[in-house]
Design an enzyme around this catalytic site. Structure first.
Site, short mmCIF file in Angstrom:
data_model
loop_
_atom_site.label_atom_id
_atom_site.label_comp_id
_atom_site.label_asym_id
_atom_site.label_seq_id
_atom_site.Cartn_x
_atom_site.Cartn_y
_atom_site.Cartn_z
N LYS A 50 0.84 -1.21 0.00
CA LYS A 50 0.00 0.00 0.00
C LYS A 50 0.87 1.25 0.00
O LYS A 50 0.60 2.22 -0.71
CB LYS A 50 -0.95 -0.02 1.20
CG LYS A 50 -2.09 -1.01 1.01
CD LYS A 50 -2.87 -1.33 2.25
CE LYS A 50 -3.84 -2.48 1.94
NZ LYS A 50 -4.37 -3.16 3.11
N GLN A 94 -5.01 -2.50 9.49
CA GLN A 94 -4.77 -3.75 8.76
C GLN A 94 -5.27 -4.93 9.60
O GLN A 94 -4.91 -5.08 10.76
CB GLN A 94 -3.27 -3.91 8.46
CG GLN A 94 -2.93 -5.12 7.61
CD GLN A 94 -3.47 -5.01 6.18
OE1 GLN A 94 -3.38 -3.96 5.54
NE2 GLN A 94 -4.06 -6.09 5.68
N ASP A 117 -11.24 1.93 3.39
CA ASP A 117 -11.73 0.61 2.98
C ASP A 117 -13.22 0.59 2.68
O ASP A 117 -13.72 -0.36 2.09
CB ASP A 117 -11.48 -0.40 4.12
CG ASP A 117 -10.13 -1.08 3.99
OD1 ASP A 117 -9.56 -1.06 2.87
OD2 ASP A 117 -9.66 -1.65 4.99
#
Ligand code: NAP
Length: 286
Positions: A50, A94, A117
């Protein structure tokens, strides 16, 4: 093999280049943050990718690391920091978190206006209502990948296998939004006759984490198949789609190289959209 490949690597590269061009037009670079707790090697790779993607797109990125011994209060404090950091337009925690930490509490502590997200209950609720919201990355990546290869979602009968909250269930919501207009059958481990549900579909999306679950006899010739599942086997990474499916399907998004690369591209796109909104001084964060 006769199926044409829905090439997620290629498409994600195109989307990332578009995002980079748009980001360069902004007064300040979009900012994406990550919080990684513990030393799970798989999660560390995802986080590294990322930040690499951010660097390539000209984004600012913030990489917060906490030890595996971190308490729930430590995690919530890191989330509060990023909620308050004006250089960060979007961030994510995460997953999975180490045992003993409550993921749901952590995810709900993220400002819904910084939810890269798109999995915060507020954004999922807005998706149910058909209101503007940050869209979940993997489902959005599936829709965009199909669109870029000319898969007609409108009018298609899509069989989604797996009702998990990261992929299957939100994908069903996205596909049935007005303007996307697919007709969806959502299957799961209690579906009585999975094979016949799949055989009726123009498009099959398999997101279960059961390696090789979908076999050729479950696929109508010419159907498009999106493999989303990821299982780590002795032979390496395996998807939910068996190798014989490629002989029957018209299109296939494979593992690896299909949906996976699209997920990061959509995270960058979500971050860009949130940054544009913030820089325009638009809707205040909720
Ligand atoms: P999840 O929450 O564990 O959901 C799995 C779903 O699969 C459940 O709904 C389960 O049914 C269903 N299922 C399991 N066995 C089945 C069977 N034999 N027949 C039919 N349905 C079955 O998982 P998730 O978070 O949605 O993720 C699904 C997979 O996608 C995982 O392998 C994950 O690693 C992968 N993934 C990939 C990406 C990417 O970027 N490529 C992103 C996210 C996730 P029940 O509800 O009845 O138990």
């Amino acid at each position: 093999m006769s199926a044409r490949i829905l090439d997620g690597k290629l498409t994600a590269g195109e989307v990332r280049a578009e995002v980079a061009r748009a980001a360069a037009q902004l007064a300040r670079p979009p900012g994406l943050g990550t919080i990684l707790v513990g030393d799970d090697p798989g999660s560390a790779v995802y986080v590294r990718n990322k930040h690499k993607a951010c660097a390539e797109a000209g984004f600012h990125s913030v990489d917060r690391r906490l030890p595996g011994t971190a308490s729930q209060a430590d995690v919530l404090a890191a989330i509060a920091d990023l909620n308050a950091d004006d250089s960060v337009d979007a961030f994510l925690v995460q997953l999975p978190l180490p045992a003993g930490l409550d993921e749901r509490t952590a995810l709900e502590a993220v400002d819904p206006g910084k939810d890269g997200d798109g999995l915060h209950p507020v954004n999922l609720g807005r998706l149910v209502l058909g209101e503007p919201s940050v869209k979940p990355c993997t489902p959005k990546g599936i829709v965009v990948l199909g669109e870029r290869f000319g898969i007609a979602w409108s009018g298609a009968h899509v069989c989604v296998v797996g009702r998990g909250t990261t992929v299957g269930r939100p994908l069903g919501l996205l596909l049935t939004l007005k303007g996307v207009d697919a007709t969806v059958t959502m299957c799961h481990s209690r579906t009585p006759d999975l094979a016949s549900e799949c055989r009726r579909a123009d498009v099959i999306v398999v997101a279960t984490g059961r390696a090789g679950l979908l076999s050729a006899d479950m696929v109508r010739p010419g159907a498009a198949v999106f493999d989303v599942g990821i299982s780590r086997t002795e032979a390496g990474i395996a998807g939910d789609v068996g190798p014989d499916v490629a002989d029957v399907a018209g299109w296939i998004a494979p593992v690896p190289g299909g949906v996976g690369p699209m997920t990061i591209a959509m995270l960058l796109q979500n971050t860009l959209e949130l940054s544009r909104r913030n820089q325009a001084g638009g809707t205040p964060r909720s």
